[in-house]
Design a protein around this motif. Structure first.
Motif, short mmCIF file in Angstrom:
data_model
loop_
_atom_site.label_atom_id
_atom_site.label_comp_id
_atom_site.label_asym_id
_atom_site.label_seq_id
_atom_site.Cartn_x
_atom_site.Cartn_y
_atom_site.Cartn_z
N GLY A 12 0.88 -1.10 -0.18
CA GLY A 12 0.01 0.04 -0.08
C GLY A 12 0.73 1.31 -0.09
N GLY A 13 1.97 1.25 -0.83
CA GLY A 13 2.63 2.63 -0.96
C GLY A 13 2.13 3.17 -2.03
N ALA A 15 2.37 3.27 -5.29
CA ALA A 15 2.22 2.47 -6.38
C ALA A 15 0.71 1.56 -6.30
CB ALA A 15 3.20 1.56 -6.82
N GLY A 16 0.64 1.09 -4.97
CA GLY A 16 -0.41 0.46 -4.69
C GLY A 16 -1.76 1.30 -4.59
N TYR A 33 -3.29 -5.43 0.16
CA TYR A 33 -2.66 -5.82 1.45
C TYR A 33 -1.45 -5.16 1.70
CZ TYR A 33 -5.93 -9.41 0.42
OH TYR A 33 -7.10 -9.90 -0.03
N ASN A 42 7.25 4.59 1.29
CA ASN A 42 8.22 5.63 1.74
C ASN A 42 7.98 7.02 1.64
OD1 ASN A 42 10.10 3.27 1.95
ND2 ASN A 42 10.89 3.53 0.01
N CYS A 43 6.59 7.07 1.08
CA CYS A 43 6.22 8.21 1.02
C CYS A 43 5.17 8.88 2.32
CB CYS A 43 5.42 8.63 -0.37
SG CYS A 43 6.59 8.49 -1.82
N PHE A 209 3.62 15.29 2.44
CA PHE A 209 3.39 14.49 0.83
C PHE A 209 2.63 13.29 0.96
CE2 PHE A 209 5.25 12.15 -2.64
CZ PHE A 209 5.44 12.89 -3.40
N PHE A 268 8.97 -15.28 -2.52
CA PHE A 268 7.52 -15.73 -1.97
C PHE A 268 6.74 -16.67 -3.19
CE2 PHE A 268 6.94 -11.56 0.23
CZ PHE A 268 7.82 -12.12 1.20
N GLY A 414 5.83 0.20 -9.73
CA GLY A 414 6.38 0.79 -8.59
C GLY A 414 7.79 0.72 -8.43
N ILE A 427 4.79 6.87 -11.27
CA ILE A 427 4.15 5.70 -10.71
C ILE A 427 2.69 5.93 -11.17
CG2 ILE A 427 3.35 4.89 -8.41
CD1 ILE A 427 6.11 5.15 -7.61
C1 LIG Z 1 14.75 9.74 0.37
C2 LIG Z 1 13.84 9.80 -0.71
C3 LIG Z 1 13.36 10.81 -1.25
C4 LIG Z 1 12.37 10.73 -2.31
N1 LIG Z 1 11.98 11.94 -2.94
C5 LIG Z 1 10.79 11.84 -3.75
C6 LIG Z 1 10.41 13.26 -4.34
O1 LIG Z 1 10.58 14.00 -4.05
N2 LIG Z 1 9.37 12.91 -5.09
C7 LIG Z 1 8.78 11.78 -5.61
O2 LIG Z 1 7.93 11.96 -6.42
N3 LIG Z 1 9.35 10.61 -5.20
C8 LIG Z 1 10.50 10.74 -4.16
N4 LIG Z 1 11.06 9.48 -3.79
C9 LIG Z 1 10.49 8.33 -4.64
C10 LIG Z 1 9.26 7.72 -3.74
O3 LIG Z 1 9.44 7.68 -2.46
C11 LIG Z 1 8.97 6.46 -4.48
O4 LIG Z 1 9.06 6.58 -5.72
C12 LIG Z 1 7.70 5.51 -3.80
O5 LIG Z 1 7.82 5.32 -2.33
C13 LIG Z 1 7.65 4.27 -4.46
O6 LIG Z 1 6.26 3.83 -4.10
P1 LIG Z 1 6.06 2.28 -4.27
O7 LIG Z 1 4.71 1.96 -3.79
O8 LIG Z 1 6.48 1.92 -5.60
O9 LIG Z 1 7.01 1.57 -2.98
P2 LIG Z 1 7.03 1.77 -1.57
O10 LIG Z 1 6.77 3.36 -1.29
O11 LIG Z 1 8.37 1.08 -0.88
O12 LIG Z 1 5.64 1.09 -0.83
C14 LIG Z 1 5.94 -0.60 -0.88
C15 LIG Z 1 4.86 -0.90 0.26
O13 LIG Z 1 4.87 -2.26 0.15
C16 LIG Z 1 4.91 -2.68 1.49
N5 LIG Z 1 5.25 -4.08 1.60
C17 LIG Z 1 6.54 -4.60 1.48
N6 LIG Z 1 6.31 -5.98 1.66
C18 LIG Z 1 5.32 -6.10 1.90
C19 LIG Z 1 4.64 -7.41 2.13
N7 LIG Z 1 5.38 -8.87 2.10
N8 LIG Z 1 3.51 -7.37 2.34
C20 LIG Z 1 2.71 -6.45 2.17
N9 LIG Z 1 3.09 -5.15 2.15
C21 LIG Z 1 4.41 -5.14 1.95
C22 LIG Z 1 5.66 -1.69 2.35
O14 LIG Z 1 5.40 -1.55 3.56
C23 LIG Z 1 5.39 -0.51 1.37
O15 LIG Z 1 3.98 0.33 2.19
C24 LIG Z 1 11.86 9.56 -2.93
C25 LIG Z 1 12.41 8.21 -2.07
C26 LIG Z 1 13.30 8.55 -1.22
C27 LIG Z 1 13.68 7.15 -0.60
#
Ligand SMILES: Cc1cc2nc3c(=O)[nH]c(=O)nc-3n(C[C@H](O)[C@H](O)[C@H](O)COP(=O)(O)OP(=O)(O)OC[C@H]3O[C@@H](n4cnc5c(N)ncnc54)[C@H](O)[C@@H]3O)c2cc1C
Length: 441
Positions: A12-13, A15-16, A33, A42-43, A209, A268, A414, A427
């Protein structure tokens, strides 16, 4: 897609949540989930006492008109247009970020400055082959001297890898600023050039954010299961048939969207994949980040969105101050700063208190704060902050993606699922596209 079926989303980041949001716009049911106790990945924005801060220096880049309009629609007047440039801290001086030649020349010694100008003018006359490494991109854009002074050390500290072993894409669009026109404009007219976000203009939600994603989960077509770790993806060789949650509950699935780090996803799969694929998946590395938060008893720390620290002797790469993104993130007479400290998650034995003490002591030495101003501290861990894009990654990903393509109902989306340097606007664009595709099935 059949009317009564739903999309199962793992993670649920951003992308989710974006995938579930776009599905709901098309009246498609989805269920997320999420392993942790909150969405946002990470946001996330954390609220602690009267302070709001993000997990890392986030801002919304206005790079895709459709996505920006969607965010404006979602947040309305909660979305602020911010102008807050960033700086580079170098030998007790503050330089503009991104680097500007005029500024560099007035700060560095004359002989180094002349070398930098010479190398950059020479660069304009050369025809370069397409760069293969980050080091090559840096040299082509800034010349060797400037790159070594500011870019290589910063990059190597952030990624934990030598810059000649990293892909050009880690630059994330930040190294496009020194061309002949910009050098002349700056040298002779002291004019700034470059894109809006590089100049410190960006969008940012009033209360952090993370509110972007919190505001996207209000439809009856969306379901969220928090504290629900995906522990297995059960397959028949052609499709993912079931998922297992928290090593206990098993659920039948139809269309499935994974935002989990790709190495976890491979791990997995059940029946388990062959040893060679597991080894490839395990060899993909992520850079972790410790976010060291310091609440301060003073109205502001600086007037910058972020301050970059290329010096390798300093453990943090960047400090950002949420209040310079939105004044609503701290009380009038107080502020908070977040220092980002990169680390290797697989070899971490960092003591958080020692790290905080070290950060405060460095900032005191640099006369940036007094220890007595520190009210509270906290450390947060992001073990999957950045996928490390080294030169071997492409080949490994080709093998893994080819293998995964046999599961016709599995879609990856994601940053860590695709193992790509993606931002929120990328994303959102990809999630929207994926839902268009799924809805036509
Ligand atoms: C320091 C930093 C600065 C950034 N600055 C920017 C910015 O200024 N602007 C911008 O647009 N982007 C920025 N980003 C990028 C942005 O944070 C990412 O693009 C974004 O968080 C990616 O989203 P995601 O959903 O792909 O992954 P994630 O944010 O990693 O979300 C993945 C989710 O999956 C969950 N998960 C993991 N394993 C499991 C499991 N087994 N079962 C269920 N759930 C699980 C995690 O808990 C998490 O909630 C930055 C990133 C960082 C680290």
């Amino acid at each position: 897609m059949k009317n009564n079926s739903k999309i199962h989303i793992l993670g649920g980041g951003p992308a989710g949540v974006a995938t579930s949001y776009y599905a709901s716009q098309k009246k498609i049911n989805s269920v997320i989930y999420e392993a942790s106790s909150a969405i946002g990945g990470n946001c996330k924005t954390i609220k602690l006492d009267d302070f709001y801060f993000d997990l890392g220096a986030h801002r919304f880049h206005d790079k895709n008109e459709n996505v920006t309009n969607e965010i404006k629609k979602i947040l309305g007047n909660q979305l602020l247009k911010v102008h807050s440039p960033s700086k580079i801290f170098y030998k007790n001086n503050y330089l503009d970020f991104p680097l500007r030649i005029f500024n560099v020349l007035t700060t560095l010694k004359m002989n180094i400055g002349l070398k930098i100008v010479y190398e950059n003018f020479l660069n304009q006359l050369k025809t370069f082959k397409s760069p293969n490494t980050f080091e090559e991109v840096a040299y082509q854009n800034y010349g060797k001297t400037l790159s070594k002074l500011f870019l290589m050390n910063y990059t190597e500290k952030l990624w934990g890898e030598s810059s000649n072993k990293l892909l050009p894409s880690i630059a994330g669009g930040r190294l496009k600023n020194l061309n002949l026109k910009s050098i002349i404009a700056e040298l002779f007219f002291n004019q700034k050039s470059g894109s809006k976000h590089l100049d410190g203009e960006f969008w940012y939600p009033k209360f952090g954010f993370g509110t972007i994603f919190e505001s996207m989960k209000n439809s009856p077509y969306q379901e969220f299961f928090l504290n629900s770790s995906v522990t297995r993806l059960i397959h028949d060789g052609k499709k993912i048939t079931k998922i297992e949650i928290n090593q206990s509950k098993v659920i039948n699935v139809n269309q499935i969207v994974s935002t989990l780090p790709i190495n976890l996803l491979i791990k997995f799969l059940y029946p388990v994949v062959d040893e060679k694929l597991l080894m490839i998946a395990n060899s993909l590395k992520f850079r972790g980040l410790k976010l060291c938060v310091l609440m301060l008893d003073r109205p502001y720390f600086s007037d910058n969105a972020s301050i970059y620290f290329p010096d390798k002797k300093i453990p943090f790469t960047r400090i950002y101050e949420p209040k310079n993104r939105s004044k609503f993130t701290a009380p009038n007479d107080k502020t908070c700063i977040v220092a980002e400290v990169p680390y290797k998650p697989e070899k971490s034995n960092i003591n958080n208190q020692e790290l905080l003490d070290q950060i405060v002591s460095i900032l005191e030495q640099k006369k940036m704060l007094k220890k007595s101003e520190v009210l509270t501290t906290k450390v947060y861990d992001l073990p999957f902050a950045y996928p490390i894009l080294d030169l071997e990654v492409k080949e490994k990903l080709n093998i893994l993606f080819k293998f995964l393509s046999r599961f016709k109902n599995l879609h990856l989306i994601g940053r860590n699922a695709n193992f790509e340097y993606q931002h929120t606007h990328d994303i959102f664009k990809n999630s929207n596209y994926l839902i268009e595709k799924i809805s036509k099935n």
